[in-house]
Write an enzyme that holds these catalytic residues in place. Sequence first.
Site, PDB file in Angstrom:
ATOM      1  N   LYS A   1       4.303  12.460  -2.427  1.00  0.00           N
ATOM      2  CA  LYS A   1       5.116  11.318  -1.992  1.00  0.00           C
ATOM      3  C   LYS A   1       6.091  11.775  -0.908  1.00  0.00           C
ATOM      4  O   LYS A   1       6.884  12.699  -1.129  1.00  0.00           O
ATOM      5  CB  LYS A   1       5.895  10.733  -3.172  1.00  0.00           C
ATOM      6  CG  LYS A   1       6.757   9.532  -2.783  1.00  0.00           C
ATOM      7  CD  LYS A   1       7.367   8.866  -3.988  1.00  0.00           C
ATOM      8  CE  LYS A   1       8.313   7.750  -3.594  1.00  0.00           C
ATOM      9  NZ  LYS A   1       8.903   7.092  -4.756  1.00  0.00           N
TER      10      LYS A   1
ATOM     11  N   ASP B   1       4.474  -4.254  -7.470  1.00  0.00           N
ATOM     12  CA  ASP B   1       3.824  -3.053  -6.919  1.00  0.00           C
ATOM     13  C   ASP B   1       4.415  -1.780  -7.529  1.00  0.00           C
ATOM     14  O   ASP B   1       3.921  -0.688  -7.279  1.00  0.00           O
ATOM     15  CB  ASP B   1       3.953  -3.019  -5.388  1.00  0.00           C
ATOM     16  CG  ASP B   1       5.385  -3.140  -4.917  1.00  0.00           C
ATOM     17  OD1 ASP B   1       6.011  -4.174  -5.203  1.00  0.00           O
ATOM     18  OD2 ASP B   1       5.886  -2.204  -4.280  1.00  0.00           O
ATOM     19  N   ASN B   2       5.467  -1.925  -8.319  1.00  0.00           N
ATOM     20  CA  ASN B   2       6.042  -0.752  -8.980  1.00  0.00           C
ATOM     21  C   ASN B   2       5.737  -0.754 -10.479  1.00  0.00           C
ATOM     22  O   ASN B   2       6.372  -0.034 -11.245  1.00  0.00           O
ATOM     23  CB  ASN B   2       7.561  -0.711  -8.778  1.00  0.00           C
ATOM     24  CG  ASN B   2       7.926  -0.389  -7.337  1.00  0.00           C
ATOM     25  OD1 ASN B   2       7.115   0.172  -6.606  1.00  0.00           O
ATOM     26  ND2 ASN B   2       9.137  -0.737  -6.926  1.00  0.00           N
TER      27      ASN B   2
ATOM     28  N   ASP C   1       7.630   5.028  -9.715  1.00  0.00           N
ATOM     29  CA  ASP C   1       8.388   4.698  -8.502  1.00  0.00           C
ATOM     30  C   ASP C   1       9.895   4.680  -8.751  1.00  0.00           C
ATOM     31  O   ASP C   1      10.567   3.655  -8.637  1.00  0.00           O
ATOM     32  CB  ASP C   1       7.916   3.367  -7.899  1.00  0.00           C
ATOM     33  CG  ASP C   1       6.650   3.570  -7.073  1.00  0.00           C
ATOM     34  OD1 ASP C   1       6.005   4.626  -7.240  1.00  0.00           O
ATOM     35  OD2 ASP C   1       6.311   2.697  -6.262  1.00  0.00           O
TER      36      ASP C   1
ATOM     37  N   GLY D   1       7.155   6.966   6.558  1.00  0.00           N
ATOM     38  CA  GLY D   1       6.244   7.737   5.710  1.00  0.00           C
ATOM     39  C   GLY D   1       6.909   8.896   4.994  1.00  0.00           C
ATOM     40  O   GLY D   1       6.248   9.665   4.306  1.00  0.00           O
TER      41      GLY D   1
ATOM     42  N   ARG E   1      -1.510   0.074  -9.815  1.00  0.00           N
ATOM     43  CA  ARG E   1      -0.375  -0.833 -10.101  1.00  0.00           C
ATOM     44  C   ARG E   1      -0.874  -2.259 -10.297  1.00  0.00           C
ATOM     45  O   ARG E   1      -1.989  -2.582  -9.874  1.00  0.00           O
ATOM     46  CB  ARG E   1       0.573  -0.825  -8.876  1.00  0.00           C
ATOM     47  CG  ARG E   1       1.129   0.524  -8.558  1.00  0.00           C
ATOM     48  CD  ARG E   1       1.107   0.803  -7.038  1.00  0.00           C
ATOM     49  NE  ARG E   1       1.393   2.222  -6.826  1.00  0.00           N
ATOM     50  CZ  ARG E   1       2.615   2.734  -6.794  1.00  0.00           C
ATOM     51  NH1 ARG E   1       3.653   1.929  -6.884  1.00  0.00           N
ATOM     52  NH2 ARG E   1       2.798   4.020  -6.644  1.00  0.00           N
TER      53      ARG E   1
ATOM     54  N   GLY F   1       0.834  -1.218   0.000  1.00  0.00           N
ATOM     55  CA  GLY F   1       0.000   0.000   0.000  1.00  0.00           C
ATOM     56  C   GLY F   1       0.849   1.240   0.000  1.00  0.00           C
ATOM     57  O   GLY F   1       2.069   1.182   0.151  1.00  0.00           O
TER      58      GLY F   1
ATOM     59  N   ARG G   1       3.749   6.003   1.905  1.00  0.00           N
ATOM     60  CA  ARG G   1       4.203   7.385   2.068  1.00  0.00           C
ATOM     61  C   ARG G   1       3.708   8.292   0.946  1.00  0.00           C
ATOM     62  O   ARG G   1       4.229   9.386   0.759  1.00  0.00           O
ATOM     63  CB  ARG G   1       5.719   7.441   2.142  1.00  0.00           C
ATOM     64  CG  ARG G   1       6.429   6.722   1.003  1.00  0.00           C
ATOM     65  CD  ARG G   1       7.899   6.950   1.098  1.00  0.00           C
ATOM     66  NE  ARG G   1       8.629   6.136   0.139  1.00  0.00           N
ATOM     67  CZ  ARG G   1       9.907   6.271  -0.084  1.00  0.00           C
ATOM     68  NH1 ARG G   1      10.597   7.184   0.566  1.00  0.00           N
ATOM     69  NH2 ARG G   1      10.523   5.508  -0.951  1.00  0.00           N
TER      70      ARG G   1
END
Length: 501
Positions: free
Chosen positions: A117, A260-261, A270, A130, A187, A98, A101
Amino acid sequence: MTTATKNFSTLDVGLTWHNSFAKLGQHFYTRLAPHSLPEPYWVGRSVALAREMGLMESWLSSQELLEVLSGNQPMAGTQPLASVYSGHQFGQWAGQLGDGRAILLGETSLGLEVQLKGAGLTPYSRMGDGRAVLRSSIREFLCSEAMQGLGIPTSRALCVTGSDEPIRREMIETAAVVTRVAPSFVRFGHFEHFSHRGQHEQLKVLADYVIDRFYPACRSGDKFAGNPYAALLEAVSERTALMVAHWQAVGFCHGVMNTDNMSILGLTIDYGPFQFLDAYHPGHICNHSDHQGRYAFNKQPNIAYWNLFCLGQALLPLIEDQELAIAALESYKTVFPNALEKLMRAKLGLLEIDGSNSTETLTQDRALTEDILKLLAQDRVDYTIFWRRLSHSSAGTDTDAVRDLFLNRDAIDAWLLRYSERLAQNPRGLVADLMLKTNPKFVLRNHLGEQAIRKAKLKDFSQVDTLLLLLESPFEEHPGFEEYADFPPDWASSIEISCSS
Ligand code: AMP
Ligand code: MG
């Protein structure tokens, strides 16, 4: 530390905000405000992106926007949130991740999502704080805009704001926030999240959202017996293939291609331990923590396919037919090599002869490409400088500047001879022009980023501005800035960059 402790009014920058992602429902995110960052200052700003977003340029010098984009003041009309996703990291299922940050402010009327971000803890921060540090934020900002300048699909970055707030990494550093922008930050990992948990209702909601918003053609084609989810998998495979082909052609190493990227839109996202190659070394590993070399430069095309396979598996409950899912993934195997071949031909200035190429010419051209890459690898020739010099030599300048890059002069001479014979068959006049528009003079080399970061740490942001200027139009000559297009210094190879900083 939250905005509630400050008594700011909301800022209205004249943009109309929506948030279509928020309409997906509570399973997809947690609403929360960005955390505040003490005494922020501007580090870098992209006027070009501000214009594209319809944001008045003057806002980019206002104290109010500085506070908003640092998390100190709410943006009028937004209801910020952090989204939940999961993913495979370094080949292993990592479970829930998730946005640890990144906080989504909302979406502008032009359909661009805006995220902060490094805006502090979220429910998905796990062991993290974060925050993002100045160093990695400058790298993400500059590389986003550099990729845009190169014509490579990417998320964008409007600005970086910094603060003296200390952040603990291997050393104490300082905090920064990147305002990043993309049509969507969904993503592969978002799909994996709901699929893995058996939440097929949410999986369908997400897939329908992505299709309706970004891939509407998936509902009309009859290629997959009218199965829109298989069509989605194919469309994502194609966009991912195009993105990775661009990476390979320009010499870009992403560094952390975890699922996830991976953007569902085929955007480069990312930015972490990425690197543009200096010397050409196919097996180059840019991420210092990637001990196995899983994400080495030459592994990227296969890793992208592996990631698409994960996406396919996640979509299987919707596709409902394994054969169809496998067929949808197949497109990657043709789109990627075709796209790369096209890009490499353009880099070499190999135009079509009389409107089409014979099989013989194509075979000859492939051999020219493969052979030059072998020579570049053997002599570890600087990748960007080689292509730029070759472009200039095609413009009529002599080839000595190209020859000088190689140790094995006989081999490069033989190749240059074959190449010049092939170029002679091209329609005239176009070659150098095409090559100079294809082979950039400026890329964000690690040492250039590093120099800008060192100065920025001393509150001198001039190098960030200079790099942005050059990287926004990397095919221009920019006289007077030759040093930014030069070979890396010896110390460049000792720069160590790893994940999540
Ligand atoms: P990355 O390697 O940057 O893609 O990060 C992997 C995951 O860790 C993502 O879910 C990030 O949001 C999260 N993450 C990375 N750095 C931090 C941090 N400093 N604090 C909280 N979460 C983080
Ligand atoms: Mg990430």
